[in-house]
Design a protein around this motif. Structure first.
Motif, PDB file in Angstrom:
ATOM      1  N   PRO A  90       0.832  -1.206   0.000  1.00  0.00           N
ATOM      2  CA  PRO A  90       0.000   0.000   0.000  1.00  0.00           C
ATOM      3  C   PRO A  90       0.866   1.256   0.000  1.00  0.00           C
ATOM      4  O   PRO A  90       1.955   1.259   0.590  1.00  0.00           O
ATOM      5  CB  PRO A  90      -0.795  -0.127   1.311  1.00  0.00           C
ATOM      6  N   ARG A  91       0.405   2.302  -0.645  1.00  0.00           N
ATOM      7  CA  ARG A  91       1.234   3.497  -0.855  1.00  0.00           C
ATOM      8  C   ARG A  91       1.891   4.050   0.413  1.00  0.00           C
ATOM      9  O   ARG A  91       3.093   4.329   0.406  1.00  0.00           O
ATOM     10  CB  ARG A  91       0.399   4.592  -1.546  1.00  0.00           C
ATOM     11  N   PRO A  92       1.161   4.229   1.515  1.00  0.00           N
ATOM     12  CA  PRO A  92       1.825   4.793   2.707  1.00  0.00           C
ATOM     13  C   PRO A  92       2.958   3.899   3.217  1.00  0.00           C
ATOM     14  O   PRO A  92       4.011   4.388   3.625  1.00  0.00           O
ATOM     15  CB  PRO A  92       0.698   4.881   3.748  1.00  0.00           C
ATOM     16  N   LEU A  93       2.741   2.591   3.173  1.00  0.00           N
ATOM     17  CA  LEU A  93       3.755   1.645   3.648  1.00  0.00           C
ATOM     18  C   LEU A  93       4.922   1.569   2.674  1.00  0.00           C
ATOM     19  O   LEU A  93       6.083   1.445   3.080  1.00  0.00           O
ATOM     20  CB  LEU A  93       3.129   0.268   3.846  1.00  0.00           C
ATOM     21  N   LYS A  94       4.626   1.656   1.390  1.00  0.00           N
ATOM     22  CA  LYS A  94       5.673   1.617   0.366  1.00  0.00           C
ATOM     23  C   LYS A  94       6.660   2.769   0.565  1.00  0.00           C
ATOM     24  O   LYS A  94       7.878   2.593   0.486  1.00  0.00           O
ATOM     25  CB  LYS A  94       5.034   1.706  -1.021  1.00  0.00           C
ATOM     26  N   ALA A  95       6.119   3.960   0.848  1.00  0.00           N
ATOM     27  CA  ALA A  95       6.976   5.136   1.066  1.00  0.00           C
ATOM     28  C   ALA A  95       7.869   4.926   2.296  1.00  0.00           C
ATOM     29  O   ALA A  95       9.068   5.225   2.263  1.00  0.00           O
ATOM     30  CB  ALA A  95       6.113   6.381   1.243  1.00  0.00           C
ATOM     31  N   LYS A  96       7.288   4.385   3.376  1.00  0.00           N
ATOM     32  CA  LYS A  96       8.079   4.147   4.591  1.00  0.00           C
ATOM     33  C   LYS A  96       9.117   3.050   4.365  1.00  0.00           C
ATOM     34  O   LYS A  96      10.226   3.113   4.904  1.00  0.00           O
ATOM     35  CB  LYS A  96       7.154   3.764   5.746  1.00  0.00           C
ATOM     36  N   ALA A  97       8.767   2.046   3.570  1.00  0.00           N
ATOM     37  CA  ALA A  97       9.701   0.956   3.270  1.00  0.00           C
ATOM     38  C   ALA A  97      10.907   1.486   2.511  1.00  0.00           C
ATOM     39  O   ALA A  97      12.055   1.086   2.780  1.00  0.00           O
ATOM     40  CB  ALA A  97       8.997  -0.127   2.463  1.00  0.00           C
ATOM     41  N   TYR A 235      -5.466   3.303   5.423  1.00  0.00           N
ATOM     42  CA  TYR A 235      -5.224   4.742   5.442  1.00  0.00           C
ATOM     43  C   TYR A 235      -5.760   5.419   4.178  1.00  0.00           C
ATOM     44  O   TYR A 235      -5.644   4.884   3.068  1.00  0.00           O
ATOM     45  CB  TYR A 235      -3.727   5.029   5.568  1.00  0.00           C
ATOM     46  N   VAL A 236      -6.324   6.614   4.371  1.00  0.00           N
ATOM     47  CA  VAL A 236      -6.847   7.419   3.267  1.00  0.00           C
ATOM     48  C   VAL A 236      -5.957   8.638   3.093  1.00  0.00           C
ATOM     49  O   VAL A 236      -5.788   9.431   4.023  1.00  0.00           O
ATOM     50  CB  VAL A 236      -8.302   7.874   3.547  1.00  0.00           C
ATOM     51  N   SER A 237      -5.363   8.772   1.918  1.00  0.00           N
ATOM     52  CA  SER A 237      -4.473   9.898   1.649  1.00  0.00           C
ATOM     53  C   SER A 237      -5.265  11.147   1.274  1.00  0.00           C
ATOM     54  O   SER A 237      -6.456  11.077   0.965  1.00  0.00           O
ATOM     55  CB  SER A 237      -3.512   9.548   0.505  1.00  0.00           C
ATOM     56  N   GLU A 238      -4.588  12.274   1.275  1.00  0.00           N
ATOM     57  CA  GLU A 238      -5.221  13.546   0.892  1.00  0.00           C
ATOM     58  C   GLU A 238      -5.742  13.480  -0.540  1.00  0.00           C
ATOM     59  O   GLU A 238      -6.849  13.949  -0.836  1.00  0.00           O
ATOM     60  CB  GLU A 238      -4.212  14.694   1.033  1.00  0.00           C
ATOM     61  N   ASP A 239      -4.957  12.877  -1.440  1.00  0.00           N
ATOM     62  CA  ASP A 239      -5.364  12.769  -2.845  1.00  0.00           C
ATOM     63  C   ASP A 239      -6.675  11.999  -2.984  1.00  0.00           C
ATOM     64  O   ASP A 239      -7.574  12.400  -3.726  1.00  0.00           O
ATOM     65  CB  ASP A 239      -4.277  12.061  -3.666  1.00  0.00           C
ATOM     66  N   THR A 269      -8.685   6.980   8.513  1.00  0.00           N
ATOM     67  CA  THR A 269      -8.669   5.542   8.284  1.00  0.00           C
ATOM     68  C   THR A 269     -10.061   4.907   8.227  1.00  0.00           C
ATOM     69  O   THR A 269     -11.041   5.455   8.720  1.00  0.00           O
ATOM     70  CB  THR A 269      -7.892   4.831   9.419  1.00  0.00           C
ATOM     71  N   PHE A 270     -10.089   3.715   7.604  1.00  0.00           N
ATOM     72  CA  PHE A 270     -11.189   2.775   7.749  1.00  0.00           C
ATOM     73  C   PHE A 270     -10.703   1.676   8.691  1.00  0.00           C
ATOM     74  O   PHE A 270      -9.561   1.222   8.576  1.00  0.00           O
ATOM     75  CB  PHE A 270     -11.568   2.140   6.406  1.00  0.00           C
ATOM     76  N   GLY A 271     -11.581   1.259   9.604  1.00  0.00           N
ATOM     77  CA  GLY A 271     -11.233   0.185  10.529  1.00  0.00           C
ATOM     78  C   GLY A 271     -12.316  -0.871  10.559  1.00  0.00           C
ATOM     79  O   GLY A 271     -13.286  -0.820   9.792  1.00  0.00           O
ATOM     80  N   TRP A 272     -12.168  -1.837  11.451  1.00  0.00           N
ATOM     81  CA  TRP A 272     -13.164  -2.902  11.580  1.00  0.00           C
ATOM     82  C   TRP A 272     -14.537  -2.342  11.959  1.00  0.00           C
ATOM     83  O   TRP A 272     -15.568  -2.952  11.637  1.00  0.00           O
ATOM     84  CB  TRP A 272     -12.731  -3.915  12.644  1.00  0.00           C
ATOM     85  N   ASP A 273     -14.546  -1.189  12.640  1.00  0.00           N
ATOM     86  CA  ASP A 273     -15.822  -0.588  13.056  1.00  0.00           C
ATOM     87  C   ASP A 273     -16.230   0.561  12.147  1.00  0.00           C
ATOM     88  O   ASP A 273     -17.007   1.431  12.527  1.00  0.00           O
ATOM     89  CB  ASP A 273     -15.738  -0.125  14.511  1.00  0.00           C
ATOM     90  N   GLY A 274     -15.701   0.560  10.919  1.00  0.00           N
ATOM     91  CA  GLY A 274     -16.110   1.554   9.929  1.00  0.00           C
ATOM     92  C   GLY A 274     -15.124   2.696   9.778  1.00  0.00           C
ATOM     93  O   GLY A 274     -13.989   2.628  10.264  1.00  0.00           O
ATOM     94  N   PRO A 275     -15.564   3.782   9.103  1.00  0.00           N
ATOM     95  CA  PRO A 275     -14.682   4.939   8.945  1.00  0.00           C
ATOM     96  C   PRO A 275     -14.406   5.571  10.304  1.00  0.00           C
ATOM     97  O   PRO A 275     -15.296   5.650  11.149  1.00  0.00           O
ATOM     98  CB  PRO A 275     -15.476   5.881   8.040  1.00  0.00           C
ATOM     99  N   ILE A 320     -15.266   6.213  -1.529  1.00  0.00           N
ATOM    100  CA  ILE A 320     -13.836   5.973  -1.278  1.00  0.00           C
ATOM    101  C   ILE A 320     -13.606   4.520  -0.881  1.00  0.00           C
ATOM    102  O   ILE A 320     -12.673   3.864  -1.362  1.00  0.00           O
ATOM    103  CB  ILE A 320     -13.306   6.923  -0.173  1.00  0.00           C
ATOM    104  N   CYS A 321     -14.488   4.006  -0.047  1.00  0.00           N
ATOM    105  CA  CYS A 321     -14.383   2.624   0.422  1.00  0.00           C
ATOM    106  C   CYS A 321     -14.493   1.648  -0.754  1.00  0.00           C
ATOM    107  O   CYS A 321     -13.684   0.713  -0.874  1.00  0.00           O
ATOM    108  CB  CYS A 321     -15.465   2.338   1.459  1.00  0.00           C
ATOM    109  N   HIS A 322     -15.447   1.860  -1.638  1.00  0.00           N
ATOM    110  CA  HIS A 322     -15.617   0.978  -2.800  1.00  0.00           C
ATOM    111  C   HIS A 322     -14.440   1.106  -3.767  1.00  0.00           C
ATOM    112  O   HIS A 322     -14.029   0.098  -4.380  1.00  0.00           O
ATOM    113  CB  HIS A 322     -16.946   1.276  -3.509  1.00  0.00           C
ATOM    114  N   TYR A 323     -13.910   2.310  -3.902  1.00  0.00           N
ATOM    115  CA  TYR A 323     -12.708   2.507  -4.733  1.00  0.00           C
ATOM    116  C   TYR A 323     -11.549   1.681  -4.186  1.00  0.00           C
ATOM    117  O   TYR A 323     -10.833   0.996  -4.933  1.00  0.00           O
ATOM    118  CB  TYR A 323     -12.347   3.998  -4.770  1.00  0.00           C
TER     119      TYR A 323
END
Length: 378
Positions: A90-97, A235-239, A269-275, A320-323
């Motif tokens: 995922p993009r956020p993790l890729k950047a940190k990696a 995680y949901v980015s600004e873009d 973020t989205f989590g197990w209990d929703g947005p 956003i969730c469906h995307y």
């Protein structure tokens, strides 16, 4: 496995200070004189890594051989993954990696002079002993397995915090997000102690908890992905946040600026209990009509502005969730195809597949919760 039931507050393990591998161990060793001479002083991390590489090279001659033999030969942190596998993260993790990979590369480059100074200790060329791959292994060993144990500053080491301790046996305990433990060095007993804050039945595996970390953090720092981690999220980015908002909104830049000023543009973020509340709050502010814009402070305080605003923000969250669900399914298909084509990468790809599968489950749970929330406005 626990041979007897453990009650909350009971000791899981007590490891004497003499069993801990710290900078004290390194400075008392044959490396001590070389560390004392080297300028600028090596960091505590470099001292530990150099010792690990040296002791591993010593093989049967090392008094730490029993411990070194139970350490992984290779790690699965993103810094160790092949570039084509990192590219699937995922993009956020890729950047940190990629930041992590750069950090370790710079750590190696800046340490080569110190490694050269150790040549008198070895008959073999130090370049072949203290290679990038050897240092990467040592760095991952410390990063994934060390416990926190603060040491006093030493003139022969740099001013960086000296907080690492490798604890043989203790680091064989696995992580579970569903247990609670208290772990610390006991100054009175001079032992590193772990006590359980949750009970454990006889014959059950005894777990410890590395902290309330999401799956990105656990993969980045420890190299694994747990299933059904209650702290996992997407995680949901600004873009992505503005992707489904009307491009005609003349106040959009101002709204984004407000979110940034009030620290509402990250950790959405989205989590197990929703947005998350943060994500919905950011969307509510971004969805304010022109005549509602003056109410933005009330939005950040959690107040409801209008039914229209509530409904629009839920609709955008669902889009956003469906995307994300579509994107996740596409990546999982790509990973599945690569597993068929790249048999040498099967273990790394399976790890990435687990991460995306968990994210898909979270997104599906969030989509269901959003649907039930949306029914209130239909």
């Amino acid at each position: 496995m626990s041979k007897t039931s453990l009650q909350a507050g009971q000791m899981i393990i007590s490891l004497p200070e003499s069993c801990l591998l710290t900078t004290d161990t390194v400075i008392r060793s044959y490396l001590g004189a070389y560390i004392a001479k080297w300028q600028p002083p090596p960091s505590p991390l470099l001292a530990l890594c150099a010792f690990l590489v040296s002791e591993k090279h010593a093989g049967n001659q090392s008094p730490w051989k029993p411990y070194l033999e139970v350490l992984p030969e290779a790690y699965t942190c993103p810094v160790c993954l092949e570039p084509e596998v990192v590219n699937l993260l995922p993009r956020p993790l890729k950047a940190k990696a990629r930041e992590q990979r750069t950090h370790v590369r710079e750590f190696f480059t800046s340490s080569r002079g110190f490694f050269s100074s150790l040549q008198p200790l070895f008959s073999q060329a130090v370049e072949s002993i203290f290679s990038h791959s050897a240092l990467l292994w040592a760095w991952c060993t410390v990063n994934t397995r060390a416990v926190y144990m603060k040491r006093p500053p030493r003139p022969c080491l740099s001013a960086e915090p000296d907080t690492y301790a490798l604890a043989p046996y203790l680091d064989l305990l696995n992580h579970s997000p569903r247990v609670q433990v208290k772990a610390a060095f006991n100054e009175e007993t001079r032992c590193y102690e772990i006590r359980t804050a949750t009970s454990c039945r006889k014959h059950e595996e005894v777990f410890i908890c590395y902290g309330p970390h999401d799956n990105h953090r656990l993969l980045l720092e420890y190299g694994f992905v747990p299933v059904r981690n209650p702290h996992a999220c997407v995680y949901v980015s600004e873009d992505t946040l503005v992707k489904y908002l009307p491009s005609t909104d003349k106040q959009m830049n101002k709204k984004i600026s407000i979110l940034k000023d009030h620290d509402f543009i990250e950790n959405l973020t989205f989590g197990w209990d929703g947005p998350s509340w943060r994500l919905l709050t950011a969307l509510k502010l971004l969805c304010l009509e022109a005549e509602e814009f003056t109410c933005w402070k009330k939005v950040l305080l959690g107040e409801i502005i209008s039914d229209t605003n509530e409904k629009t923000s839920l609709d955008i969250a669902q889009k956003i969730c469906h995307y994300f669900i579509e994107e996740t399914n596409a990546v999982l298909q790509k990973v599945s195809h690569m597993k068929d084509e790249e048999s040498a990468l099967i273990n790394q790809l399976t790890l990435v597949e687990t991460l995306w599968t968990e994210e898909l489950k979270i997104l599906q749970a969030s989509a269901e919760i959003l649907s039930s929330l949306q029914t209130a406005f239909t």
